[in-house]
Design an enzyme around this catalytic site. Structure first.
Site, PDB file in Angstrom:
ATOM      1  N   GLY A 131     -48.268 -60.306 -31.210  1.00 58.40           N
ATOM      2  CA  GLY A 131     -47.783 -60.662 -29.883  1.00 58.40           C
ATOM      3  C   GLY A 131     -48.340 -59.751 -28.807  1.00 58.40           C
ATOM      4  O   GLY A 131     -48.760 -60.203 -27.737  1.00 58.40           O
ATOM      5  N   VAL A 163     -53.611 -22.588 -51.144  1.00 51.21           N
ATOM      6  CA  VAL A 163     -54.344 -23.835 -50.932  1.00 51.21           C
ATOM      7  C   VAL A 163     -55.731 -23.485 -50.390  1.00 51.21           C
ATOM      8  O   VAL A 163     -55.841 -22.944 -49.293  1.00 51.21           O
ATOM      9  CB  VAL A 163     -53.608 -24.764 -49.947  1.00 51.21           C
ATOM     10  CG1 VAL A 163     -54.392 -26.057 -49.747  1.00 51.21           C
ATOM     11  CG2 VAL A 163     -52.199 -25.062 -50.436  1.00 51.21           C
ATOM     12  N   PRO A 164     -56.795 -23.745 -51.134  1.00 54.25           N
ATOM     13  CA  PRO A 164     -58.145 -23.432 -50.635  1.00 54.25           C
ATOM     14  C   PRO A 164     -58.517 -24.341 -49.467  1.00 54.25           C
ATOM     15  O   PRO A 164     -57.846 -25.333 -49.190  1.00 54.25           O
ATOM     16  CB  PRO A 164     -59.037 -23.683 -51.853  1.00 54.25           C
ATOM     17  CG  PRO A 164     -58.281 -24.679 -52.679  1.00 54.25           C
ATOM     18  CD  PRO A 164     -56.824 -24.377 -52.466  1.00 54.25           C
ATOM     19  N   ASP A 221     -41.109 -64.444 -37.951  1.00 58.79           N
ATOM     20  CA  ASP A 221     -42.329 -63.671 -38.188  1.00 58.79           C
ATOM     21  C   ASP A 221     -42.101 -62.810 -39.423  1.00 58.79           C
ATOM     22  O   ASP A 221     -41.075 -62.118 -39.513  1.00 58.79           O
ATOM     23  CB  ASP A 221     -42.653 -62.802 -36.974  1.00 58.79           C
ATOM     24  CG  ASP A 221     -44.150 -62.543 -36.853  1.00 58.79           C
ATOM     25  OD1 ASP A 221     -44.895 -63.093 -37.660  1.00 58.79           O
ATOM     26  OD2 ASP A 221     -44.545 -61.788 -35.949  1.00 58.79           O
ATOM     27  N   HIS A 263     -56.353 -44.852 -57.656  1.00 55.64           N
ATOM     28  CA  HIS A 263     -55.028 -44.978 -58.259  1.00 55.64           C
ATOM     29  C   HIS A 263     -54.126 -45.877 -57.419  1.00 55.64           C
ATOM     30  O   HIS A 263     -54.269 -45.963 -56.196  1.00 55.64           O
ATOM     31  CB  HIS A 263     -54.368 -43.600 -58.406  1.00 55.64           C
ATOM     32  CG  HIS A 263     -55.097 -42.701 -59.349  1.00 55.64           C
ATOM     33  ND1 HIS A 263     -55.138 -41.332 -59.199  1.00 55.64           N
ATOM     34  CD2 HIS A 263     -55.837 -42.971 -60.449  1.00 55.64           C
ATOM     35  CE1 HIS A 263     -55.854 -40.804 -60.177  1.00 55.64           C
ATOM     36  NE2 HIS A 263     -56.292 -41.775 -60.938  1.00 55.64           N
ATOM     37  N   THR A 306     -64.849 -42.505 -72.704  1.00 55.01           N
ATOM     38  CA  THR A 306     -66.000 -43.322 -72.322  1.00 55.01           C
ATOM     39  C   THR A 306     -67.290 -42.690 -72.837  1.00 55.01           C
ATOM     40  O   THR A 306     -67.539 -41.511 -72.605  1.00 55.01           O
ATOM     41  CB  THR A 306     -66.069 -43.458 -70.787  1.00 55.01           C
ATOM     42  OG1 THR A 306     -64.898 -44.118 -70.326  1.00 55.01           O
ATOM     43  CG2 THR A 306     -67.291 -44.260 -70.378  1.00 55.01           C
ATOM     44  N   VAL A 353     -39.195 -72.521 -32.536  1.00 56.24           N
ATOM     45  CA  VAL A 353     -37.727 -72.478 -32.572  1.00 56.24           C
ATOM     46  C   VAL A 353     -37.234 -71.839 -31.279  1.00 56.24           C
ATOM     47  O   VAL A 353     -37.289 -70.615 -31.122  1.00 56.24           O
ATOM     48  CB  VAL A 353     -37.218 -71.677 -33.787  1.00 56.24           C
ATOM     49  CG1 VAL A 353     -35.696 -71.636 -33.786  1.00 56.24           C
ATOM     50  CG2 VAL A 353     -37.739 -72.273 -35.092  1.00 56.24           C
ATOM     51  N   ALA A 391     -62.008 -52.716 -68.215  1.00 54.85           N
ATOM     52  CA  ALA A 391     -62.457 -51.523 -67.496  1.00 54.85           C
ATOM     53  C   ALA A 391     -62.125 -51.677 -66.009  1.00 54.85           C
ATOM     54  O   ALA A 391     -61.605 -52.697 -65.571  1.00 54.85           O
ATOM     55  CB  ALA A 391     -63.954 -51.318 -67.700  1.00 54.85           C
TER      56      ALA A 391
END
Length: 1179
Positions: free
Chosen positions: A90, A846-847, A246, A820, A404, A134, A317
């Protein structure tokens, strides 16, 4: 990705059909008002924008057809809007209200096929929805939203809906329907959600919300939003009417096997109100067409993406491809869902996000042909368009695979690279490869060898370098500083399979556990004698005691649910390497076969593992088992896991391996498990590993990787990861930077894993043997924030090194679904950047990038060693693990003579080969049955006329009536009630020198006479003097005056098509002599075919004279008669069965009974003696 958006058209069809049909979840008594669904009239317009020339005509035809099939369009005020997952239509001017069909049609025609810009995204409009308008006042508009979270389903409701609804999260009333609780009562709904709604509308809204939620659950929705939801005021004593104007929705695609039939029936033409039925020409697997999941607006699938998606749907796979920038210089071909994100992050971190051309991944052991098609598609895209003066880069990366075969997948990639050699050179493409896993040495060797001949720069690396280290090498031309600091040598990988499996590594003990501690190997022991090959283990009385934080010990025993011999053998090999006293696998549970035992290796010896059909039997036999590795498929894993949890007094840990478990089922499993105190790992997980103790399924990969990553003994560092492939990388990184892994778990990449990061990190925190924690998260979900809170409040005190992959997501203008199902941010809070910043702020290590994680591990580990928290231990000896023969053969380490040799067919690859010709080419070139026989019988393509001659012979020899001996035998056997094969064989057994087998004899006799230089007359005289008939001459019925038309057909074809017919001419000259003596001594069909076939073989140029003689000698010509006549014999069998003919008994009057006289003097003397003896005995 499991949660996928659907079109508004499909969402409304689902509601229209199922609102009154889905099983009600409400426990309340029926409300005072009866909800009546509104009439659902929908018209769907979808135009193909690829055919530009026919576009206008196709659009016109479709709109004209709608007027016929949806007549209400012509008499109703309408709403028209694009139906392409566009948000806030809209506000973007993409909504037409209160228009008649003429205006709506014009509005659609003006916009169809046109590109528009919606915020930052541009796309082509090609799908529209038209429905009745409507009319309603603004104060009747409401907003409702149902969305799923780990704890349950949230229902959001606000009494102010419409375009200006605003911040829903802030203003909406919320009600959580928990997974393990019943649907709330009507009173609760009114109190929690409807307190701002007039009382006279509350009952109908309660009824609607209850039914809407029932549909949400029944059809496996994951998200459902209606805005506006219109509830009209009651008029003339009628209840308020509800309209959903909607709608936006997402379905769980992984639940298609469960809910797919329900989705389909709602979309069936017969279920659509106001639709004039048209006969469908397609057959669906369900009552209606399958659900369609469109791409996001602005991300319509290209032809190449659609092709890869189609390949992905046809295989177990995973094959994914998203084209981000077709003109980009950096292309990737990455194995593994987590690894593919890590590579994209590394490229973006170096400032090349705008040059990144694609995102994708291949995993799950694709075949050689599948990787060939995948690689060919990428190379085709990469080498289109003008040449970039800077050249291009192809990064073929991946983590360390679990199962694999790297060499097999690389074969497909190598095929594609060879095919695109010229374009690769022309576009100045450089290729950088990094891979690890089963048989990776052979794969990298083949790639390196290709680089020497392809004419393209190819640099090849193995797991000795960091997973994404090839990115700076490719883009900057130099390694990262981190690789140098950590001592990761940038060198080509050698073949270390012998080192890790056969014990040639040095025995230097580790001093500090950093960088390449070598592994001593135990003394070589003599192989077991045949009498000592079996090893037996006794069952124990009960499960070994262990602390809550240590579910896995060297005493842990498990069931493997499903027939998974490879995974079981891998677990047993790990057990043997860790010097466990008993195997970790006690038994397998496989409901689809009878109880039995399976043989496995225990080192060089063998042991027996029982297989039970029921869990009850297994638990009674092995009360010490407390762990199950569940390999059940996504379709059955919910039921099987719930069955496992019925034994929760014994079974305390369940690993769910299957991918594609519906999200609702996954949530039900995790909540039931929590109530029963069962640890769930998965779904969609490779499992986990506790070095020296226990390995789940295929975790850790092959034994060479187990050795390389030092997983045979415990270290001090425990990790938790979402990705199974990246968990192998963590094993590798941690083993190179610390004293090794203490325990590692991959919780699975789905949105609702059974256990989360915090569950395992709390275990590690409470385990005194674990000194350091590692977390590898990813974009999507909020579970990392629970870890942040635990660090902040001091629940977790041990040092944590963490990183969230997926930082590249912010670079993309449209949503990209990573490898994932849970790797997609639904809010800013779920982005990888937000999580990394929050973790860093909480004190977690945290690097700056994932590439710097090894450095962070080294620094943290050395600090713990310096503080005395970690005391390095001497490296233990590693027992040798014998390699399986099949795997050793695949690696090229052993050889043995084959028992059989086949030179005509090969069924080992993706496509069957006939004498080297692919089966698809057989049909593409339409070589016919004659061509197939030329390949299978003669191992070469014969000329077209030769193939047609073979087919002609088969047709001519197919049958010669029911009276001949072979057909008669077949008929009699069929009438005796025997089967097709038995009846056919009895007919074939009559073929010989007297019936049908004269081809070889005729060919040999005529050929020898011709080759010896005899004239036809001399040949006939020679045969007469030797009292021998001439094979191929003579017929009981046909004669010179009554010729056999079959012979005439063969002669005519040979004269017309063969290069020359010397032997046929010789036979016809012989016929002139024989028929002069007797009219029926003609060249019969056997003789004619025989001499013509020799002419064909000799004169076509495809065979040497020696080869022709050999084919005659081994019976190739008789093979033609056998093959052709089999067609007739089968026909006679079918004819008798169709006629239902009974058992045949030959009539007496057609048998001459010639029995001997009963007079002893006329009998055989031996029979007289017998009679006398018998009489004497009686006397």
């Amino acid at each position: 990705m499991s949660a996928k958006a659907i079109r508004e058209y499909d969402g409304k069809l689902l509601l229209a059909h199922w609102l009154l049909r889905s099983p009600s979840l409400s426990t309340s008594s029926p409300s005072a008002s009866k909800f009546v669904p509104p009439a659902t009239k929908l018209a769907h317009i979808a135009v193909d924008t690829t055919a530009q020339r026919e576009f206008d005509l196709q659009l016109k035809q479709q709109l004209d057809t709608l007027e016929q099939t949806h007549p209400w369009l012509l008499s109703t005020k309408l709403v028209a809007k694009p139906d392409q997952l566009i948000k806030r239509r809209g506000k973007s001017g993409l909504l037409l209200l209160n228009a008649d069909w003429k205006d709506a049609r014009k509005w659609i025609e003006e916009r169809a096929g046109k590109e528009i810009q919606v915020e930052k995204t541009a796309g082509v409009i090609k799908t529209f929805l038209v429905e009745p308008f409507v009319p309603h006042p603004a104060n009747t508009e409401y907003y409702i939203n149902i969305n799923s979270v780990r704890e349950g389903d949230y229902i959001l409701f606000t009494h102010e809906g419409g375009v200006e609804v605003g911040d829903v999260d802030a203003k909406a009333l919320k009600l959580l329907v928990k997974v393990d609780e019943q649907f709330p009562s009507a009173e609760t709904i009114k109190a929690e959600l409807l307190k701002d709604v007039p009382a006279f509308k509350q009952d109908v809204l309660v009824d609607f919300i209850s039914r809407l939620y029932s549909v949400y659950v029944d059809l496996h929705f994951t998200y459902l939003e209606i805005n506006p939801l219109v509830v009209t005021d009651p008029v003339d004593g009628k209840d308020a009417q509800v309209y959903y104007l909607d709608l936006a929705a997402k379905l769980d695609q992984t639940a298609e096997f469960e809910a797919g039939p329900k989705w389909a029936i709602a979309r069936a033409p017969s279920s659509i109100e106001g639709n004039v039925l048209t006969k469908s020409t397609t057959q669906s697997v369900d009552v209606g067409p399958p659900m369609e999941f469109p791409a996001p607006f602005g991300r319509e699938l290209t032809r190449e993406e659609a092709y890869i998606s189609e390949l992905d749907a046809k295989t177990g796979a995973s094959l994914k491809l998203t084209v981000l920038n077709k003109d980009g210089r950096v292309w990737t071909m990455v194995a593994g869902g987590g690894a593919s994100v890590a590579y994209s992050d590394a490229i973006a971190a170096l400032g090349f996000a705008n040059e990144l051309a694609n995102y994708g991944e291949y995993s799950g052991a694709p075949t050689e042909n599948q990787t060939y098609e995948y690689a060919k598609t990428i190379l085709d895209l990469m080498t289109r368009g003008p040449v970039n003066p800077k050249g291009k880069v192809l990064i073929i990366g991946g983590g360390i695979a679990n199962f694999t075969n790297v060499a097999t997948t690389f074969k497909g990639i190598i095929r594609a690279l060879k095919e695109y050699k010229a374009p690769l050179i022309n576009h100045n493409i450089r290729i950088f490869i990094r891979r690890g896993g089963p048989n990776y040495q052979e794969g990298l060797r083949a790639m390196r060898q290709l680089g020497e001949t392809l004419g393209v720069e190819i640099q090849v690396y193995g797991p000795e370098v960091h997973i994404t280290e090839i990115v700076p090498l490719a883009l900057l031309g130099k390694p990262s500083d981190e690789s140098v600091a950590n001592g990761s040598a940038i060198a080509r990988t050698g073949n270390s399979i012998h080192d890790s499996l056969f014990g040639t590594r040095s025995s230097t003990p580790r001093s500090n556990g950093v960088n390449g501690a070598a592994t001593p190997v135990a003394e070589e022991s003599a192989p077991a004698s045949p009498n000592e090959r079996m090893t037996y283990f006794n069952s124990e009385d009960g499960a070994a005691k262990h602390e809550w934080f240590a579910p896995f010990t060297n005493k842990t025993r498990a069931f493997v649910y499903g027939m998974q011999p490879r995974a079981v053998q891998g677990m047993l090999d790990f057990d043997f390497m860790c010097e466990r006293e008993t195997p970790s696998v006690a038994a397998m549970v496989y409901p689809f076969g009878g109880s039995h035992v399976q043989k496995f290796y225990w080192g060089t010896k063998e042991t027996l593992i029982p297989v039970f059909t029921s869990l009850k039997e297994a638990t009674e036999k092995f009360p010490e088992v407390d762990t199950v590795v569940n390999f059940a498929s996504c379709r059955s894993v919910y039921e099987s896991t719930r069955e496992l949890m019925e034994y929760s007094n014994q079974i305390k840990t369940i690993a769910i391996i299957a991918e594609g478990v519906p999200e609702r089922r996954a949530r039900q499993i995790l909540h039931e498990a929590k109530a029963k105190d069962v640890l769930i790992i998965g779904p969609a997980t490779v499992g986990g590993i506790k070095p020296g103790c226990f390995k789940i399924g295929n975790t850790g990969g092959m034994m060479d990787n187990i050795v390389t990553s030092k997983l045979y003994r415990p270290g001090s560092v425990a990790y938790v990861s979402k990705s199974g492939g990246m968990s192998n990388e963590l094993n590798n990184i941690i083993s190179r930077t610390t004293d090794g892994v203490y325990e590692g778990v991959a919780i699975g990449g789905d949105r609702y894993p059974g256990s989360t990061f915090i569950d395992h990190l709390l275990r590690y925190e409470n385990d005194p043997k674990c000194k350091m924690l590692v977390l590898l998260g990813e974009v999507g979900g909020v579970e990392e924030y629970r870890v942040i809170e635990a660090v902040r409040n001091g629940t977790i005190k041990k040092p944590v090194v963490a990183w969230c992959i997926g930082t590249c997501a912010k670079m993309f203008t449209t949503d990209v679904q990573f490898g994932h199902a849970g790797a997609l941010a639904n809010s800013d809070l779920e982005t990888a950047d937000a999580k990394n910043q929050a973790m860093r702020a909480a004190g977690i290590i945290v690097p700056e990038t994932f590439e710097k994680m090894p450095s962070a591990l080294v620094q943290t580990y050395e600090q713990l060693v310096k503080a005395g928290t970690i005391v390095p231990m001497p490296e233990p000896e590693v027992p040798k693990i014998p390699i399986d023969y099949a795997w050793a053969q695949e690696l090229g380490l052993v050889r043995k003579p084959a028992n059989f040799v086949s030179t005509i067919t090969d069924d080992r690859g993706q496509e069957l080969l006939y004498a080297g010709m692919r089966i698809s080419e057989v049909f593409k070139e339409n070589i016919g049955i004659g061509g197939v026989l030329s390949l299978l019988w003669f191992k070469r393509r014969l000329p077209d006329y030769a193939c047609r001659f073979i087919e002609m012979v088969l047709m001519l020899t197919a049958d010669h009536g029911p009276a001949v001996s072979g057909a008669m035998n077949t008929i009699i056997t069929a009438r005796a009630g025997k089967d097709l094969i038995s009846s056919l064989v009895t007919g074939l057994l009559t073929i010989g020198e007297r019936f049908g087998g004269a081809l070889d004899g005729a060919a040999t006799t005529f050929t020898n006479a011709y080759d010896s230089g005899l004239t036809p007359r001399e040949f006939v005289n020679q045969q007469r003097k030797a009292n021998k008939l001439i094979p191929g001459i003579g017929h009981k019925i046909k004669s010179r005056n009554n010729p056999d038309l079959r012979v005439e057909i063969v002669k005519e074809f040979a004269k017309k098509n063969f290069e020359s017919t010397p032997l046929l001419n010789y036979a016809l000259a012989t016929e002139e002599i024989t028929t002069s003596k007797k009219d029926n001594l003609i060249l019969n069909v056997d003789g004619c075919i025989a001499v013509c076939f020799v002419d064909l073989l000799r004169e076509c140029g495809a065979f040497t004279r020696e080869e022709v003689d050999e084919y005659m000698k081994i019976g190739a010509l008789n093979g033609l008669f056998v093959l052709g006549r089999s067609c007739g014999f089968i026909g006679h069998y079918l004819d008798q069965k169709r006629l239902k003919q009974g058992l045949y008994r030959h009539p007496w009057d057609d048998i001459s009974y010639l029995l001997p006289s009963m007079n002893p003097e006329t009998l055989d003397p031996r029979r007289v003696n017998v009679r006398v003896n018998v009489s004497a005995n009686k006397a």
